[in-house]
Design an enzyme around this catalytic site. Structure first.
Site, PDB file in Angstrom:
ATOM      1  N   SER A 296      72.726  97.098   6.614  1.00 25.55           N
ATOM      2  CA  SER A 296      73.651  98.004   7.296  1.00 25.55           C
ATOM      3  C   SER A 296      73.020  99.367   7.498  1.00 25.55           C
ATOM      4  O   SER A 296      73.549 100.184   8.236  1.00 25.55           O
ATOM      5  CB  SER A 296      74.946  98.140   6.494  1.00 25.55           C
ATOM      6  OG  SER A 296      74.678  98.687   5.232  1.00 25.55           O
TER       7      SER A 296
ATOM      8  N   HIS B 284      75.174  91.623  11.311  1.00 23.23           N
ATOM      9  CA  HIS B 284      75.807  92.547  10.370  1.00 23.23           C
ATOM     10  C   HIS B 284      77.308  92.299  10.240  1.00 23.23           C
ATOM     11  O   HIS B 284      78.078  92.552  11.167  1.00 23.23           O
ATOM     12  CB  HIS B 284      75.534  94.003  10.812  1.00 23.23           C
ATOM     13  CG  HIS B 284      76.073  95.005   9.852  1.00 23.23           C
ATOM     14  ND1 HIS B 284      76.623  96.199  10.229  1.00 23.23           N
ATOM     15  CD2 HIS B 284      76.171  94.973   8.497  1.00 23.23           C
ATOM     16  CE1 HIS B 284      77.029  96.857   9.161  1.00 23.23           C
ATOM     17  NE2 HIS B 284      76.770  96.135   8.102  1.00 23.23           N
TER      18      HIS B 284
HETATM   19  N1  CAA Z   1      88.284  87.832   0.507  1.00 22.12           N
HETATM   20  C1  CAA Z   1      88.785  86.941   1.377  1.00 22.12           C
HETATM   21  N2  CAA Z   1      89.843  87.172   2.168  1.00 22.12           N
HETATM   22  C2  CAA Z   1      90.435  88.364   2.049  1.00 22.12           C
HETATM   23  C3  CAA Z   1      89.984  89.355   1.169  1.00 22.12           C
HETATM   24  C4  CAA Z   1      88.847  89.052   0.375  1.00 22.12           C
HETATM   25  N3  CAA Z   1      88.333  89.933  -0.492  1.00 22.12           N
HETATM   26  N4  CAA Z   1      90.780  90.437   1.282  1.00 22.12           N
HETATM   27  C5  CAA Z   1      91.701  90.129   2.203  1.00 22.12           C
HETATM   28  N5  CAA Z   1      91.487  88.897   2.676  1.00 22.12           N
HETATM   29  C6  CAA Z   1      92.253  88.187   3.702  1.00 22.12           C
HETATM   30  C7  CAA Z   1      93.550  87.698   3.117  1.00 22.12           C
HETATM   31  O1  CAA Z   1      93.415  86.409   2.536  1.00 22.12           O
HETATM   32  C8  CAA Z   1      94.452  87.663   4.341  1.00 22.12           C
HETATM   33  O2  CAA Z   1      94.190  86.481   5.074  1.00 22.12           O
HETATM   34  P1  CAA Z   1      95.395  85.695   5.759  1.00 22.12           P
HETATM   35  O3  CAA Z   1      95.897  86.599   6.843  1.00 22.12           O
HETATM   36  O4  CAA Z   1      94.778  84.432   6.266  1.00 22.12           O
HETATM   37  O5  CAA Z   1      96.384  85.498   4.662  1.00 22.12           O
HETATM   38  C9  CAA Z   1      93.964  88.843   5.191  1.00 22.12           C
HETATM   39  O6  CAA Z   1      92.624  89.118   4.720  1.00 22.12           O
HETATM   40  C10 CAA Z   1      94.811  90.063   5.003  1.00 22.12           C
HETATM   41  O7  CAA Z   1      94.823  90.369   3.636  1.00 22.12           O
HETATM   42  P2  CAA Z   1      96.101  90.862   2.826  1.00 22.12           P
HETATM   43  O8  CAA Z   1      97.353  90.441   3.541  1.00 22.12           O
HETATM   44  O9  CAA Z   1      95.953  90.489   1.392  1.00 22.12           O
HETATM   45  O10 CAA Z   1      95.932  92.433   2.780  1.00 22.12           O
HETATM   46  P3  CAA Z   1      95.877  93.468   3.944  1.00 22.12           P
HETATM   47  O11 CAA Z   1      96.706  93.078   5.115  1.00 22.12           O
HETATM   48  O12 CAA Z   1      96.140  94.725   3.225  1.00 22.12           O
HETATM   49  O13 CAA Z   1      94.347  93.441   4.426  1.00 22.12           O
HETATM   50  C11 CAA Z   1      92.110  94.075   4.362  1.00 22.12           C
HETATM   51  C12 CAA Z   1      93.278  93.588   3.555  1.00 22.12           C
HETATM   52  C13 CAA Z   1      91.696  93.010   5.368  1.00 22.12           C
HETATM   53  C14 CAA Z   1      90.957  94.329   3.383  1.00 22.12           C
HETATM   54  C15 CAA Z   1      92.529  95.379   5.129  1.00 22.12           C
HETATM   55  O14 CAA Z   1      93.035  96.312   4.213  1.00 22.12           O
HETATM   56  C16 CAA Z   1      91.411  96.032   5.882  1.00 22.12           C
HETATM   57  O15 CAA Z   1      91.086  95.642   6.999  1.00 22.12           O
HETATM   58  N6  CAA Z   1      90.803  97.089   5.278  1.00 22.12           N
HETATM   59  C17 CAA Z   1      89.683  97.803   5.881  1.00 22.12           C
HETATM   60  C18 CAA Z   1      88.403  97.089   5.560  1.00 22.12           C
HETATM   61  C19 CAA Z   1      87.225  97.753   6.189  1.00 22.12           C
HETATM   62  O16 CAA Z   1      87.278  98.814   6.790  1.00 22.12           O
HETATM   63  N7  CAA Z   1      86.070  97.130   6.016  1.00 22.12           N
HETATM   64  C20 CAA Z   1      84.804  97.672   6.465  1.00 22.12           C
HETATM   65  C21 CAA Z   1      84.094  98.160   5.270  1.00 22.12           C
HETATM   66  S1  CAA Z   1      82.634  99.004   5.662  1.00 22.12           S
HETATM   67  C22 CAA Z   1      81.490  97.807   5.844  1.00 22.12           C
HETATM   68  O17 CAA Z   1      81.683  96.672   5.523  1.00 22.12           O
HETATM   69  C23 CAA Z   1      80.230  98.277   6.479  1.00 22.12           C
HETATM   70  C24 CAA Z   1      79.032  98.070   5.729  1.00 22.12           C
HETATM   71  O18 CAA Z   1      77.991  98.148   6.335  1.00 22.12           O
HETATM   72  C25 CAA Z   1      78.992  97.850   4.262  1.00 22.12           C
END
Ligand code: CAA
Length: 284
Positions: free
Chosen positions: A117, A138
């Site tokens: 990343s 990525h």
């Molecule tokens: N593993 C697997 N699946 C997961 C999970 C995990 N750790 N966390 C959430 N999910 C899945 C859930 O199972 C659920 O799936 P279904 O719709 O099929 O049931 C879905 O995601 C939504 O989860 P929740 O309903 O439990 O919770 P939520 O609606 O609050 O969503 C989230 C959780 C998807 C993490 C949401 O909060 C989100 O999008 N957050 C922002 C994440 C983000 O910005 N990520 C980028 C990070 S930076 C990066 O990655 C860049 C880099 O280079 C490192």
């Protein structure tokens, strides 16, 4: 059945393995230590179990996905793979070593992708005999839930390789965008200044972590606040990534603030260490 190898079984690597297994791939998850692989398998099982408990997945589907993932500490086992994604620590020398070993191991048709990343793909590829075959694939954290994959192209990468990478990401149900091989690609160039500014606000006493996160969620419609997200991703990951981007660009928006450096030194890495901008020790 298509065969995927994942090198590195941390949160990104095991997330990629899990997603691929759910999409019909035969997966080998490689890492240097058995203990790390045991942790990765546990984390995949926990994530799948949660979906079964929520009624989003049948138990048989979970069992099938787990059976499709083999863990190994022997890199040679990846020799027959169609696709390999590298997701090891963000250190250029380590990634260069991985790709030079893989190049000698796999067939000419095997797609070689890096999940870096923050590093330059051109620099990683410069250690390869054939730098035209390395592409950035990525993913975002948590991999099973985040729909986007950035396909990162160097000036040298073959068009056919980039097309194969896009098709691979789409076969996992992801949507792709093309990103240049420039620091932060597209997503991190957008999001790091935002997250680092949230930390600067805490450092200067402008607002509390709770208020900053509430502001982002309710005022901007973000699914998570920047500091909650920071704790989920890991403070060390952000510190090393932004330090590397800042060294290359001297862009003040990418300069890691003192509070981040200090918290990493103190071992406050977020959820994984029990403490970050929030305290998770009770809930562990
Ligand atoms: N593993 C697997 N699946 C997961 C999970 C995990 N750790 N966390 C959430 N999910 C899945 C859930 O199972 C659920 O799936 P279904 O719709 O099929 O049931 C879905 O995601 C939504 O989860 P929740 O309903 O439990 O919770 P939520 O609606 O609050 O969503 C989230 C959780 C998807 C993490 C949401 O909060 C989100 O999008 N957050 C922002 C994440 C983000 O910005 N990520 C980028 C990070 S930076 C990066 O990655 C860049 C880099 O280079 C490192």
């Amino acid at each position: 059945m298509k065969k995927l190898g994942v090198v590195g079984s941390g949160s990104m690597g095991n997330g990629i393995g899990q997603t691929a297994a759910l999409n019909g791939y035969d997966v080998i998850l490689y890492d240097v230590a058995e203990a790390q692989l045991a942790k990765a398998r546990q984390s995949i099982a926990t994530s799948l179990r949660k979906r079964v408990e929520k009624g989003r997945m049948a138990q048989e589907e979970m069992d099938r996905a787990l059976a499709a993932i083999r863990c190994s500490v022997d890199l040679a086992e990846l020799a027959d793979r169609d696709v390999i994604v590298e997701a090891v620590v963000e250190k250029v020398e380590i990634k260069q070593k991985v790709f030079s070993q893989l190049e000698d191991l796999v067939g000419a048709d095997c797609l070689l992708g890096t999940n870096t990343s923050s590093l330059s793909l051109a620099e990683i590829a410069s250690g390869m005999k054939d730098p035209t075959r390395l592409v950035g694939i990525h993913f975002f954290n948590p991999v099973p839930a985040m729909k986007l994959v950035e396909i990162v192209r160097t000036a040298l990468v073959r068009r056919s390789v980039a097309e194969q990478a896009k098709a691979f990401a789409e076969s996992l149900g992801k949507v792709t965008i093309q990103a240049p091989d420039s620091p932060g690609f597209v997503v991190n160039y957008l999001q790091y200044p935002f997250r680092l500014n949230a930390m600067r606000m805490v450092e200067k006493g402008i607002a509390t972590p709770e208020d900053i996160d509430t502001a982002a969620k309710l005022g901007l419609g973000h699914p998570m606040g920047p500091l909650e997200l920071q704790d989920m991703v890991g403070l060390d990951v952000t510190y090393y990534a932004t330090s590397s981007i800042y060294e290359k660009t001297h862009d003040p928006a990418m300069e890691p603030p003192e509070i981040l450096r200090r918290m990493v030194e103190e071992g406050k890495l977020g959820r994984k260490s029990g403490q970050g901008f929030y305290d998770y020790r009770e809930k562990k």
